[in-house]
Design a protein around this motif. Sequence first.
Motif: not given
Length: 611
Positions: A288-292
């Motif tokens: 989810f961090w990689s998706q912002g």
Amino acid sequence: MQSATRIDPFQPAEGPPPQALGAFFRWALAGSWPALWVAAALSAIAGALEAGTALILGMVIDGTVASGPDMFFSASNMAMILGAVGFFLILRPLAFGLSSAANSIIVQPNVNPLVLSRLHRWTLGQSVKFFDDDFAGRIAQKQMQTARAITDVAVEMINVVAFALASLIGSVFLLLAIDARVALVFVIWLVAYFMLIRWFLPRIRERAGKRAGARAMVSGQVVDTITNIKTVKLFAHADHEDRAALGAMQRFRDTSLHFGKLSAVFRVALMTLAGILPVLLIGGTLLFWSQGTATEGDIVAAGAVSIRIAQMTGWVSFTLMAIYSNIGEIEDGIHTLTPRTRLDDDAAASELQVPEGRISFQDLGFAYGRDAGGISDIDLEVSPGEKLGIVGASGAGKSTLVALLLRLYDPEQGRILIDGQDIRDVTQESLRRKIGMVTQETAMFNRSARDNILYGRPDATEAEVIAAAQKAEAHEFIKDLQDHKGRRGYDAHLGERGVKLSGGQRQRIALARAILKDAPILVLDEATSALDSEVEASIQTALERVMIGKTVLAVAHRLSTISQMDRIVVLDAGRIAEQGTHDDLLAGGGLYARYWNRQSGGFIGLRDAAE
């Protein structure tokens, strides 16, 4: 500390112990629940702060990333920094300190004596049959085991379960704040975890109960051997007792292995499941961090929560395993200790009053629940102050008659009256306070000579103790006593069952105890049959002093000890065969005369028992 008084550690329980597990817990812990709930609440607060730890770490990381190294300690972040410092240095230590104090000061020191005292009081009220049917060591082991197990369950439920549940609930809310999908993954993992627990713990509980039973049998076997160590040595049966003990130990080992194998499998399954959690939570948050949709602080928070919960689930699971093991031991203790093998006083029972000391046995019968044996059709009136001798061969019913008088058993037929009062209508305590007794197997405690004599009347003065000992001709040898710790005289301990004394000395202390008790009714149950004639003669004067002014029942094999009684009753096969004075019975030429003529060394011969 005043909080320690919130549980009265010796408060009596109401009613008998229930035999259902939940009801038994409520009975055992009654009176302590408010303190237990306070301790559980403090533990839950400490557990909830675990999720707060991860939240604060995440906030600090996010603040660091947002501010950069140059601006992190600026005024805008100072409230967050001070809050974090206050949380870790003040709030968290205070919460854990209060939780620990509640357990170590309020719960643990008070719950164990509370439960143990209740179990011990209940066991003391069991009938003689209860103790006859079991090992003394096993009964003691069950009391200690059950009290310890209940204490451990209470402590661990507070220390671990309340703490863990609060931590898990707090963790769910924290993960919801990060992303609902991460929280959903965590909930699915929790379902799998609880299913694993649900499968293993009942099996652990069953095997723990069997292990507890086998452990108690080892204690019972070892204590039984040690209690009878002189007999073991005299019959050269050390090898036999060793084999019996090893057999009990082997059964305990087998049940322990059975329990241990399941425990090992449980550990592997648990560690595997715990290892999955960090992978799922940290991996999901990274995604989810990689998706912002998640921050760096969210990654740290999820990581901290997942590692902490993975560690905690192992801790909680093994605690739950210990709890279920303890529950198995508690159930085993319930099975042994709670059966109602007892003679209870009637709710309207009164105190026995003995103004005269008249005893009436009316149509009395008792056969220990069997078709034969014991006594039957006994009609006997003992006048106030009368000295009654009771004789008969072994198995004739003499000891049964005495046991019924003391209400160690209730008659199966007829009744016993003392001064017109049915002994079933008076309290057992008052009945036995009015009856002094000296037996062949004189009961001695491994306490001081003074304490053993004081057992007759605990509130007696030192002068009264010495006077009783002098009347029993025990004072002179007591003055010369010394035990292995150097205690002398009346302070010297007598050893278990009085093994450090000779038979005559034990009998003199028993007589001193009876003199001090000064009960209006006196029972002498084979009081001198274990003594040689010389020793018997030396304490005959003491016996005569004890009998002055009392109603006396003297049971004896040695006819010389009762030849001077006012009246003699001869029992045969549980019935009264004849009665009268010594001279009358000899003149009658019946059973008593045959005993007298055939006695060897003053005893009724074994041959008479068979005739």
